[in-house]
Design a protein around this motif. Structure first.
Motif, short mmCIF file in Angstrom:
data_model
loop_
_atom_site.label_atom_id
_atom_site.label_comp_id
_atom_site.label_asym_id
_atom_site.label_seq_id
_atom_site.Cartn_x
_atom_site.Cartn_y
_atom_site.Cartn_z
N GLN A 225 9.27 16.20 6.30
CA GLN A 225 9.20 15.17 5.55
C GLN A 225 9.55 15.55 3.81
O GLN A 225 10.62 15.30 3.35
N THR A 274 8.05 7.03 -3.65
CA THR A 274 8.94 7.02 -2.60
C THR A 274 10.22 7.35 -3.17
O THR A 274 10.86 6.86 -4.01
N GLY A 276 14.41 9.04 -2.05
CA GLY A 276 15.34 8.73 -1.02
C GLY A 276 16.38 9.19 -1.26
O GLY A 276 16.97 9.48 -2.45
N PHE A 291 14.40 8.96 3.49
CA PHE A 291 13.23 8.90 2.45
C PHE A 291 11.96 9.41 2.88
O PHE A 291 11.71 9.67 4.03
N SER A 292 11.06 9.64 2.04
CA SER A 292 9.97 9.94 2.27
C SER A 292 8.87 9.47 0.92
O SER A 292 9.37 9.10 0.06
N GLU A 293 7.75 9.34 1.61
CA GLU A 293 6.78 8.55 0.56
C GLU A 293 5.74 9.43 0.28
O GLU A 293 4.93 10.24 1.05
N ARG A 295 2.14 10.26 -1.24
CA ARG A 295 0.93 9.62 -1.65
C ARG A 295 0.19 10.43 -2.62
O ARG A 295 -0.33 11.70 -2.52
N CYS A 331 14.61 6.75 -6.42
CA CYS A 331 13.02 6.74 -6.44
C CYS A 331 12.51 5.30 -6.79
O CYS A 331 12.72 4.80 -7.85
N CYS A 362 15.93 7.26 7.47
CA CYS A 362 15.25 6.02 6.79
C CYS A 362 15.18 4.71 7.78
O CYS A 362 16.34 4.35 8.21
N LEU A 397 13.74 -2.13 1.53
CA LEU A 397 12.36 -1.11 1.48
C LEU A 397 11.70 -1.76 0.23
O LEU A 397 10.42 -1.74 0.60
N LYS A 398 12.42 -2.24 -0.84
CA LYS A 398 11.46 -2.48 -2.06
C LYS A 398 10.77 -3.86 -1.69
O LYS A 398 9.76 -4.12 -2.02
N MET A 401 7.80 -3.11 0.28
CA MET A 401 6.77 -2.12 -0.59
C MET A 401 5.81 -3.47 -1.37
O MET A 401 5.04 -3.21 -1.83
#
Length: 408
Positions: A225, A274, A276, A291-293, A295, A331, A362, A397-398, A401
Motif C-alpha cells: 500500500q 489519500t 493516488g 491509491f492509498s489512504e 491515516r 492528493c 483503485c 472518490l471525493k 469521502m
C-alpha cells in the motif's frame, strides 16, 4: 445498553444463561458491574469509556466462554494487572487504563488471544505477551524500546507504536509482520529494516529524528500500500520528476513496475491523507490506477512528508499498447499541497521481489479501474506537464469521502 445513565444494573444474581453480549460502552455514570455468575454463555463484554467504573466483579472468572473483553478508557478502574478470566479470550482491549504490564501467568492461559490493545501512558515496560497475538496495539505507551517479548512473537502481523514519544529505536521484528505504524514517535532515531516480506504499510508520520540510515532503509522497502516518512526532497533514485510525468517506451516494458513518490507540504486538521497515481497512455486511455489512504488521525504535521507507492504497468482486466506513459498524481482535497512527485522504474526482477499489487488498485464502490478506462475513452483527456488532473474526483472518490466526513 451503551450510553446509559445508569449507575448500576441490578442487584443479586440474575438468570442470564442466554446472554451472549453485554455492551455498556460510554455509560459514564456506571460504577459497578453486577454479579455475572450465571451469564455462563457470555461471549462479549464491552465497557469502553465507562469512566466511573472502579472495579470488575470477581464473577468474571466464571465467564469461561468470554472471547472479547473491551475496557478501553476505563480510567478509574482499579486494575494494574490482569484478573483471571476465560482462556478462550481472542481479543482484549485495556488501552488507556492503569495496566502496567502483562504477567507471565497469563501467557500460557491465553493461547487463543489474537488481538491485544494495551497502550497507555501507564505502560512503561512490557515483559510478557501471549505467543498467539497477531495484532498488538501499544499506542500512547511510555516504552523506550521494543522488548524481546515482541520481537519473538511468531505470528505478529500488525504492530502499532503510534505516539510512543519516548521510543528511540525499533529492532528487527518478526518475519510474519505485515504492517508497522510508528506515527508520531518523536524520539525515534533508528529502525532495523530487515523485513522478511513486503509489508502492507510502513508509516513514520512526524518521526522527524530518523537518522539517514533508517530513512534509506525505509525508502527501499517494498510495500503493498504505502510508505510514509518526513522528508525535505524527492530521493535521488526517483529520476523522473515533476507533477505530471511522461516516460517513453524506451524506459519500460509491458511488465514494468514502478515506485512513485509524493512530496507533500504539511496538511493541518486531516484525519487521513489519500494519495493516488493514474497511469495514462499517449492516447489518453487509463492504463492503471492506484491509491492509498494514510491515516494520520489529525496529528499536527511537523514537517513535509514523503509518500511512496508501488504500481505496475500491467492491468489484469485489459491491456493498452502505448509508446509512452503519463503519470498523473493526486492528493484528495489537497492537490495544491503536492510539492513534487517522482517515478522510479524498477528492474524487471531484481528490485520488485514478486510483489502482488492487486490490493492497491483503485477500487471504491465497485470496479473503478474499468470505469476509469471508460471515462478516459469517452473524454480522451490528454494532460499537459503543467496540469494536475484530479482523476480521483472523476472516479467519485471525493464524493464518497465527503459523505464519510459528514457522518463522522
Amino acid at each position: 445498553m451503551p450510553q446509559s445513565n445508569l449507575e448500576k444494573l441490578w442487584d443479586g444474581v440474575q438468570p442470564l444463561v442466554n446472554l451472549k453480549k453485554l455492551i455498556l460502552d460510554s455509560s459514564y455514570r456506571l460504577k459497578e458491574i453486577p454479579n455475572l455468575s450465571n451469564a455462563t454463555n457470555l461471549e462479549t463484554l464491552s465497557l469502553s469509556s465507562c469512566s466511573s467504573l472502579v472495579e470488575l466483579p470477581s464473577s468474571i472468572r466464571n465467564l469461561h466462554k468470554l472471547e472479547k473483553l473491551i475496557m478501553r478508557s476505563c480510567k478509574k478502574l482499579r486494575l494494574k494487572t490482569f484478573p483471571e478470566f476465560s482462556s478462550n479470550i481472542w481479543y482484549l482491549d485495556v488501552s488507556n487504563t492503569k495496566i502496567k504490564d502483562v504477567p507471565a501467568s497469563v501467557v500460557g492461559r491465553w493461547s487463543r488471544c489474537r488481538g491485544l490493545d494495551i497502550g497507555s501512558k501507564s505502560l512503561k515496560r512490557l515483559t510478557n505477551i501471549p505467543l498467539s497475538v497477531t495484532k498488538l496495539d501499544l499506542i500512547n505507551s511510555d516504552i523506550k524500546r521494543i522488548p524481546e517479548c515482541i520481537t519473538g512473537l511468531p505470528q505478529l502481523e500488525y504492530l502499532i507504536v503510534e505516539n510512543c514519544t519516548n521510543l528511540v529505536s525499533i529492532p528487527a521484528l518478526p518475519p510474519s509482520l505485515k504492517s508497522l505504524n510508528a506515527n508520531n514517535c518523536l524520539s525515534l532515531k533508528t529502525v532495523h529494516c530487515s523485513f522478511h516480506s513486503p509489508l502492507k504499510e510502513l508509516t513514520f508520520y512526524n518521526c522527524v529524528k530518523l537518522d539517514e540510515e533508517a530513512r534509506r532503509g525505509i525508502i527501499q522497502q517494498p510495500v503493498y500500500q504505502y510508505i510514509c516518512l518526513p522528508a525535505k526532497e524527492v530521493p535521488s533514485e526517483f529520476t523522473h520528476r515533476g507533477n505530471s510525468i511522461t516516460i517513453s517506451e524506451a524506459s519500460f516494458s509491458a511488465s514494468s513496475r514502478f515506485k512513485v513518490c509524493f512530496l507533500v507540504s504539511p496538511i493541518e486538521d486531516c484525519g487521513f491523507i489519500t494519495i493516488g497515481c493514474c497511469l495514462r497512455s499517449k492516447e489518453g486511455v487509463v492504463i492503471n490506477s492506484f491509491f492509498s489512504e494514510a491515516r494520520v488521525y489529525e496529528l499536527s504535521p511537523l514537517s513535509e512528508h514523503l509518500f511512496i507507492l508501488h504500481c505496475e504497468r500491467r492491468n489484469r482486466r485489459h491491456d493498452v499498447a502505448t509508446s509512452e506513459i503519463t503519470f498523473e498524481f493526486s492528493c484528495v482535497y489537497n492537490d495544491e499541497k503536492i510539492i513534487e512527485c517522482g517515478v522510479h522504474v524498477l528492474a524487471e526482477a531484481a528490485e520488485v521481489d514478486n510483489i502482488e499489487l492487486g490490493s492497491n488498485s483503485c477500487e471504491v464502490d465497485g470496479d473503478y479501474e474499468a470505469e476509469a478506462f471508460m471515462v478516459s475513452q469517452g473524454e480522451n483527456i490528454k494532460t499537459s506537464k503543467n496540469t494536475r488532473w484530479s482523476w480521483l474526483q472523476k472516479l467519485g472518490l471525493k464524493k464518497k469521502m465527503n459523505k464519510t466526513k459528514q457522518t463522522s
